[in-house]
Scaffold this active site. Structure first.
Site, PDB file in Angstrom:
ATOM      1  N   HIS A 135       0.831  -1.208   0.000  1.00 21.70           N
ATOM      2  CA  HIS A 135       0.000   0.000   0.000  1.00 21.70           C
ATOM      3  C   HIS A 135       0.860   1.248   0.000  1.00 21.70           C
ATOM      4  O   HIS A 135       0.685   2.145  -0.821  1.00 21.70           O
ATOM      5  CB  HIS A 135      -0.936   0.004   1.215  1.00 21.70           C
ATOM      6  CG  HIS A 135      -1.964   1.092   1.167  1.00 21.70           C
ATOM      7  ND1 HIS A 135      -1.664   2.416   1.430  1.00 21.70           N
ATOM      8  CD2 HIS A 135      -3.275   1.061   0.856  1.00 21.70           C
ATOM      9  CE1 HIS A 135      -2.767   3.157   1.285  1.00 21.70           C
ATOM     10  NE2 HIS A 135      -3.749   2.345   0.936  1.00 21.70           N
ATOM     11  N   GLU A 162       1.403   3.917  -2.945  1.00 24.20           N
ATOM     12  CA  GLU A 162       1.570   5.218  -2.309  1.00 24.20           C
ATOM     13  C   GLU A 162       2.921   5.243  -1.592  1.00 24.20           C
ATOM     14  O   GLU A 162       3.613   4.233  -1.520  1.00 24.20           O
ATOM     15  CB  GLU A 162       0.435   5.484  -1.313  1.00 24.20           C
ATOM     16  CG  GLU A 162      -0.956   5.558  -1.948  1.00 24.20           C
ATOM     17  CD  GLU A 162      -2.054   5.798  -0.945  1.00 24.20           C
ATOM     18  OE1 GLU A 162      -1.744   6.144   0.220  1.00 24.20           O
ATOM     19  OE2 GLU A 162      -3.237   5.622  -1.300  1.00 24.20           O
ATOM     20  N   HIS A 194      -7.391  -1.471  -4.615  1.00 21.85           N
ATOM     21  CA  HIS A 194      -6.028  -1.309  -5.130  1.00 21.85           C
ATOM     22  C   HIS A 194      -5.635  -2.467  -6.042  1.00 21.85           C
ATOM     23  O   HIS A 194      -4.989  -2.269  -7.080  1.00 21.85           O
ATOM     24  CB  HIS A 194      -5.033  -1.184  -3.976  1.00 21.85           C
ATOM     25  CG  HIS A 194      -5.065   0.139  -3.290  1.00 21.85           C
ATOM     26  ND1 HIS A 194      -4.909   1.334  -3.968  1.00 21.85           N
ATOM     27  CD2 HIS A 194      -5.248   0.471  -1.990  1.00 21.85           C
ATOM     28  CE1 HIS A 194      -4.979   2.339  -3.105  1.00 21.85           C
ATOM     29  NE2 HIS A 194      -5.186   1.844  -1.911  1.00 21.85           N
TER      30      HIS A 194
END
Length: 246
Positions: A135, A162, A194
């Protein structure tokens, strides 16, 4: 005497991801701790609001704890299913108000070696280099991904959607992969937004599309970590430490 474990997850709006990745972790906790009632709480209030609008509300940690207090629960422990010690995990710890909370999945060198070995086995099963999508975060815990990278075997690569470990930063390494053959997999509890959009979506900005545009042969492994027995057992082991402190 009533004992309760609150299984704390970030959450998901994808019913299949909940079924395949979150529920199995909760069920593993029930089997491991048969004398403890397992409840659920999710830390993402955005997801909780969306689910409430659908008529399927999920409690926050504070709400779950308040209900257990009203029911006269004697002992409570929190079993976190978060991957890193980031902002969402810190929110769970704060809401626990001193009650024991299990450590996240990746919380030190032993965890990095364990995860590296697991991902190495998955890469071997796929028969190609495995590229996992973390993530990522602007929190200091983003460093977790750098430490995990150091432990990974040659056949596994890591980047994040990210934070500071972007896909572009490892593109030279990927170009050197034999045959440019990659298997893509999320390094997240669930294969949710995602995974389906940023990793494997058909849009031009997805990792799959960007890599295919550069000539890579892509296979998809859209499986959240919660679907893996090894991961579920690891969460149980971490929960034991919290249960013993309750």
């Amino acid at each position: 005497m009533k004992n309760a474990i609150i299984a704390v997850s970030f959450g998901t709006t994808h019913a299949d991801a909940e079924r395949d990745c979150i529920c199995p972790v909760e069920d593993a906790l029930r089997r491991a701790f048969p004398e403890w009632e397992v409840r659920r709480a999710w830390t993402s209030r955005i997801i909780a609001r969306r689910l409430a609008e659908r008529g399927t509300p999920v409690e926050s940690v504070a709400e779950a704890l308040e209900r257990l207090r009203r029911e006269g629960c004697d002992r409570v422990a929190l079993a976190a299913t978060h991957i890193i010690r980031g902002r969402e995990y810190e929110m769970a710890v704060a809401a626990a108000d001193g009650l024991p909370v299990s450590a996240p999945l990746l919380d030190g060198p032993e965890d990095y070696r364990w995860m590296a070995a697991l991902l190495g086995r998955i890469a071997e099963a796929e028969g190609r280099t495995l590229l996992v999508m973390g993530h990522g975060t602007d929190h200091a815990a983003d460093e977790t991904y750098a430490r995990l990278r150091e432990a990974l075997p040659e056949g596994v690569k890591l980047a994040c959607v990210e934070g500071s470990h972007a896909l572009e930063g490892i593109m030279d390494d990927l170009e050197a992969v034999p045959g440019k053959r990659l298997a893509l997999m999320p390094l997240m509890l669930v294969a949710g937004d995602h995974a389906t959009n940023d990793l494997a979506g058909d849009g031009d900005d997805s990792w799959k599309s960007r890599l295919e545009a550069r000539g890579f042969d892509i296979a998809l492994r859209l499986q959240g970590l919660g679907a893996l027995e090894d991961v579920r057992q690891r969460f149980v082991e971490k929960a034991l430490a919290a249960v013993e402190r309750a």
